[in-house]
Each structure stands twice: as structure tokens, then as C-alpha cells.
Design a protein around this motif. Structure first.
Motif, mmCIF file in Angstrom:
data_model
loop_
_atom_site.group_PDB
_atom_site.id
_atom_site.type_symbol
_atom_site.label_atom_id
_atom_site.label_comp_id
_atom_site.label_asym_id
_atom_site.label_seq_id
_atom_site.Cartn_x
_atom_site.Cartn_y
_atom_site.Cartn_z
ATOM 1 N N ARG A 1 0.840 -1.211 0.000
ATOM 2 C CA ARG A 1 0.000 0.000 0.000
ATOM 3 C C ARG A 1 0.867 1.250 0.000
ATOM 4 O O ARG A 1 0.580 2.227 -0.705
ATOM 5 N N HIS A 2 1.939 1.219 0.793
ATOM 6 C CA HIS A 2 2.834 2.375 0.850
ATOM 7 C C HIS A 2 3.493 2.609 -0.511
ATOM 8 O O HIS A 2 3.596 3.760 -0.985
ATOM 9 N N ALA A 3 3.962 1.530 -1.167
ATOM 10 C CA ALA A 3 4.592 1.660 -2.490
ATOM 11 C C ALA A 3 3.590 2.190 -3.518
ATOM 12 O O ALA A 3 3.939 3.020 -4.374
ATOM 13 N N ALA A 4 2.325 1.706 -3.468
ATOM 14 C CA ALA A 4 1.312 2.174 -4.421
ATOM 15 C C ALA A 4 1.014 3.653 -4.217
ATOM 16 O O ALA A 4 0.889 4.412 -5.192
ATOM 17 N N ARG A 5 0.912 4.086 -2.953
ATOM 18 C CA ARG A 5 0.665 5.512 -2.698
ATOM 19 C C ARG A 5 1.823 6.368 -3.207
ATOM 20 O O ARG A 5 1.619 7.421 -3.818
ATOM 21 N N ALA A 6 3.059 5.910 -2.934
ATOM 22 C CA ALA A 6 4.220 6.671 -3.391
ATOM 23 C C ALA A 6 4.269 6.730 -4.916
ATOM 24 O O ALA A 6 4.602 7.774 -5.505
ATOM 25 N N PHE A 7 3.941 5.620 -5.576
ATOM 26 C CA PHE A 7 3.969 5.595 -7.041
ATOM 27 C C PHE A 7 2.893 6.509 -7.619
ATOM 28 O O PHE A 7 3.145 7.247 -8.580
ATOM 29 N N ASN A 8 1.692 6.468 -7.046
ATOM 30 C CA ASN A 8 0.618 7.339 -7.539
ATOM 31 C C ASN A 8 0.987 8.805 -7.357
ATOM 32 O O ASN A 8 0.737 9.645 -8.238
ATOM 33 N N ALA A 9 1.580 9.144 -6.196
ATOM 34 C CA ALA A 9 1.997 10.529 -5.971
ATOM 35 C C ALA A 9 3.095 10.935 -6.947
ATOM 36 O O ALA A 9 3.105 12.068 -7.463
ATOM 37 N N MET A 10 4.029 10.011 -7.230
ATOM 38 C CA MET A 10 5.107 10.310 -8.169
ATOM 39 C C MET A 10 4.542 10.557 -9.562
ATOM 40 O O MET A 10 4.948 11.504 -10.263
ATOM 41 N N GLN A 11 3.589 9.702 -9.988
ATOM 42 C CA GLN A 11 2.976 9.900 -11.300
ATOM 43 C C GLN A 11 2.315 11.269 -11.400
ATOM 44 O O GLN A 11 2.460 11.979 -12.398
ATOM 45 N N ALA A 12 1.586 11.630 -10.353
ATOM 46 C CA ALA A 12 0.876 12.913 -10.380
ATOM 47 C C ALA A 12 1.856 14.077 -10.454
ATOM 48 O O ALA A 12 1.640 15.036 -11.214
ATOM 49 N N ARG A 13 2.968 14.001 -9.679
ATOM 50 C CA ARG A 13 3.945 15.087 -9.704
ATOM 51 C C ARG A 13 4.599 15.209 -11.074
ATOM 52 O O ARG A 13 4.758 16.316 -11.614
ATOM 53 N N ILE A 14 5.007 14.055 -11.642
ATOM 54 C CA ILE A 14 5.671 14.091 -12.952
ATOM 55 C C ILE A 14 4.708 14.611 -14.022
ATOM 56 O O ILE A 14 5.084 15.443 -14.870
ATOM 57 N N HIS A 15 3.466 14.118 -14.000
ATOM 58 C CA HIS A 15 2.498 14.547 -15.008
ATOM 59 C C HIS A 15 2.223 16.045 -14.886
ATOM 60 O O HIS A 15 2.136 16.763 -15.898
#
Length: 453
Positions: free
Chosen positions: A212-226
Motif C-alpha cells: 500500500r505504501h509503495a502504491a501511494r508513493a507511485f501514484n503521488a510520483m505519477q501525479a507530480r511528474i504529469h
């Protein structure tokens, strides 16, 4: 089932579990066999000592004339007893192997008149233990016992147990490891899609705490990059829009100049500015993302580009099938191949374009007869704004984004692009496109060598 290959985490986990448990099981079977063998050896010694001591007591208490008959009566197929007036001849000492049996006999007989033990060969692979025990009157009781060696040979039951356990481990491990690794596979797929230039792919934030922690971090990273890419593209688009107005004013003013040579130079500079802005925006905006993929004919795209170049007087030829339908973003793909053909014409004096269609996948070779590229620069030339020619003159060096945009477009289609110097001089550009089209994972090109390499 590629995720179960030894190169994957799931495959290595299953292999580790299976190896460890199989080693444990084999060790358990080996220890069991050793313990069983030791227990049988001890029981056989007790049986031999008891029978031999009983035969000595019985025969010692009987009259001499009936001892031979009584000895035959005390014999059995696994324990032969005889009475003799002399000890058994040529009896080799059994040494340490028979020390335990000797100690048992001595304890049971309590100071025998004589005791001899040894191993004697017999028919087959079975050895016999032969012994002689002296009686008080000087005669001897002899006995002969077969002592079969208990070699370690797994029984059918052990093999069946081992096979059943291995099958159970494999099935259970596949199910459990597949369930555990499923979030990782989802993460890898989302990273591939996002890395190929697509929109953010939100991951479900479920499963174990670490997942869950990895998924949250990945989703946040995607949003920041996008968001970063969108803000950068919007800012550059605004700059480009604002630049068009002064460029047009300069072009208009240049038109009133009486000096034709100066007017041409200014127009060339303005064209260069517009071209650089357009190329930079095309790279940063990622034009391939906004175009929907559809079934298109790659052969027609290549023929059109080659015909247009030939009409301009460039030495460009095409060889290949008349039709090669593939799922493509046609405008983006046309731009990518236009950049590659323009490079071949600019630096190599011409281009020979060859298309090969094998099982639906397409491989394109673009060859020129120019000076080629230094080996240590074959990969670096794909970097944005990297140019082998140090000046920023578009007539000799371009903007440094042609190959970058071409790789971006081809990678978004799941394909690969590579450069190689030809043995006879010049450069070969190889492009491989899969039949699966945009969004596919780039795999290794099916054809390892092209024409003229």
C-alpha cells in the motif's frame, strides 16, 4: 507463465522454497534410513547373542552323545548351530565390526572357556558371521549367521513421499507466490505504461502495508511528474505563441528592406527560429500522445516520404512490400521517419529505405553512405540537443532533437531503434515495430542484421 521463469522474483522464490524443502526432506529420509539400519543392526546382534548363549547353555548341560543331535534341533535357516570337539578353523578376527557382539556374548556367558568371532565370505554378496564358544569339557559350540549389509536405498514409499511433497510444494508455491507478487506485477505494468509516455495509471492502494505504501508513493510520483510535464509544456506553448507575434513583425519589416541579400538572411534566421521552437515543442509536448492509434499502412508512409524527398532532388529510394498494415499513430510515425530520412540525406548524401514484414512485425533499415558516427557516440546522439556538429547552424547541425523525437515515437509504439556503422562506410538505422502497436513493451528486434551491414 513468464513470471515463473528463474529470472523473475516469483520463479526464484519458488525455486528457493522447493530446493530448501527438498534438501530437508532428503536429509530426513537419510537420517531415517540410518536410524533404521542402526536399530536393525542392534536387534540382530541381540538376537545372535541370545541364541548363541542359549545354545551354549543347552548343549553344555546335555550328555556328549546327544549334543550333535540337539545342535541340529537348535538350528534354523537364519542361525546354524553345530557341536565340535575343536574350535572352528581359519577364523579371521572380525575386529571392531564385531566388538559389540563379542561384548554381548561375554556379558551373557560370564567368563566363557573360549570365544572366537569372525566374518567369512559366502555365496553372493552376503557375508556370514561365524563364531565358536568353548565349553567346560574342552568341546566347542559353533554358530553361523548371515549378516546382510543394509545399504542406503530409498524405498518406493520414500520416493512416492518425495514426489508427492515436491508436487505439493510446487502447486502451493505457485499459488502463494503468484498472489504475493501480483501487486509488484501491477506496479511494473503501470510503470511501463507511464514510462512509455501515457497518462498516469492509478494503482489500487490495497494489499499488505508495504505494498500500500509503495502504491501511494507511485501514484503521488505519477501525479507530480504529469503535473510537471504539463506545466512545462503549457509554459513553452505560451512562450511559442508569444514568439510568433514578434517573428511575424520582423518578417514583415524585413520585407520592406531594399537589400535583397539582407532580407534573405533575416528570413533564414526567422525560419530557423520557428523551426527550433516547433521542434522543441514537438519533443516536450510529445505529439504522439495526443494522436489516437489506428490501423495504418507503414509501407505507404515510407513510400510517400521517399517520393517527396526524391521530388526535392534527394537520392532516396524505397524497397519493400506494397502494404504493411500496423496499428500506428500515423502523423507521429511519419514525423519520426521523416527525421531519420532527413538525417541520412543531410549527413550521408542520400538514403536507401528497406522495409521487411515478417509475421506482422516490421523492420525498417535506413542506410546512407556518409562518414558514419563514432562508436562511442552511437547512443549519445539520441539525447536531447546532443549534436555531433558543434555549431547551431541548422544547415549543418539541426536542432539536435530529430533522433530524440524519433526514439520517443518508436518507443511509444513498443518498438526499438538502433544505429550501427556499416562495414563499407556509412550508417544503418534499424527500426523494429511490433504488430501489437502503441503501448506494447519494447522487445528485442527479430532481425539481427539488415541489408548492407
Amino acid at each position: 507463465m513468464d513470471w515463473l521463469s528463474p529470472a523473475s522474483l516469483a520463479g526464484r522464490t519458488v525455486l528457493t522454497l522447493l530446493t530448501g524443502l527438498l534438501v530437508f526432506h532428503l536429509g530426513s529420509v537419510w537420517l531415517l534410513e540410518r536410524n533404521v539400519e542402526g536399530a536393525l543392526e542392534e536387534a540382530r546382534e541381540v538376537h545372535t547373542a541370545d541364541h548363541a548363549a542359549a545354545a551354549v547353555r543347552v548343549l553344555g548341560a546335555l550328555p556328549v552323545e546327544v549334543r550333535e543331535t540337539a545342535a541340529r534341533g537348535l538350528s534354523s535357516p537364519g542361525f546354524a548351530v553345530a557341536w565340535a570337539s575343536a574350535p572352528p578353523p581359519d577364523l579371521r578376527d572380525g575386529g571392531a565390526a564385531l566388538a559389540s557382539l563379542r561384548a554381548r556374548l561375554e556379558r551373557q556367558l560370564q567368563d566363557p572357556a573360549g570365544l572366537r568371532l569372525g566374518r567369512v565370505p559366502a555365496a553372493g554378496d552376503v557375508q556370514h558371521v561365524r563364531g565358536g564358544i568353548g565349553l567346560a569339557d574342552g568341546s566347542w559350540v559353533t554358530f553361523d549367521v548371515p549378516m546382510a549389509e543394509l545399504a542406503y536405498v530409498p524405498s518406493h514409499a520414500s520416493l512416492a513421499s518425495l514426489s508427492a511433497m515436491a508436487l505439493g510444494i510446487i502447486l502451493t508455491s505457485v499459488l502463494v507466490v503468484g498472489w504475493i507478487n501480483n501487486p509488484l506485477r501491477r506496479l511494473a505494468r503501470a510503470a511501463d505504461q507511464f514510462g512509455a509516455g501515457g497518462s498516469p495509471v492509478p494503482l489500487p492502494e490495497d494489499g499488505p502495508r508495504e505494498v500500500r505504501h509503495a502504491a501511494r508513493a507511485f501514484n503521488a510520483m505519477q501525479a507530480r511528474i504529469h503535473r510537471l510535464v504539463a506545466d512545462r509544456t503549457q509554459a513553452l506553448a505560451a512562450v511559442s505563441h508569444d514568439l510568433r507575434t514578434p517573428i511575424q513583425r520582423l518578417r514583415l519589416r524585413a520585407g520592406f528592406l531594399e537589400d535583397t541579400e539582407a532580407q534573405g538572411a533575416i528570413d533564414a534566421d526567422l525560419d530557423e527560429m520557428e523551426g527550433m521552437v516547433a521542434s522543441t515543442l514537438a519533443y516536450l509536448r510529445g505529439e504522439a500522445e495526443s494522436e489516437a492509434p489506428r490501423q495504418a499502412d507503414l509501407a505507404t508512409i515510407l513510400r510517400t516520404l521517399c517520393d517527396d524527398a526524391a521530388d526535392r532532388g534527394d537520392a532516396v529510394t524505397y524497397a519493400g512490400p506494397d502494404r504493411t498494415p500496423l496499428p500506428l499513430r500515423p502523423l507521429a510515425m511519419k514525423r519520426a521517419f521523416a527525421n531519420l530520412i532527413d538525417n541520412a540525406v543531410k549527413y550521408g548524401g542520400g538514403a536507401r529505405v528497406t522495409l521487411s514484414d515478417v509475421s506482422g512485425d516490421a523492420t525498417v533499415w535506413i542506410e546512407d553512405s556518409g562518414p558514419g558516427i563514432p562508436e562511442d557516440e552511437l547512443e549519445a546522439v539520441f539525447e536531447p540537443f546532443h549534436r555531433l556538429e558543434a555549431s547551431r547552424n541548422r544547415g549543418t547541425g539541426g536542432s539536435g532533437l530529430g533522433l530524440t523525437i524519433a526514439r520517443q515515437v518508436i518507443a511509444a509504439h513498443g518498438g526499438t531503434i538502433s544505429l550501427a556503422n556499416r562495414r563499407g562506410g556509412g550508417l544503418t538505422v534499424k527500426v523494429w515495430l511490433p504488430r501489437t502497436g502503441p503501448g506494447a513493451s519494447g522487445t528485442e528486434a527479430k532481425a539481427e542484421a539488415g541489408p548492407g551491414t
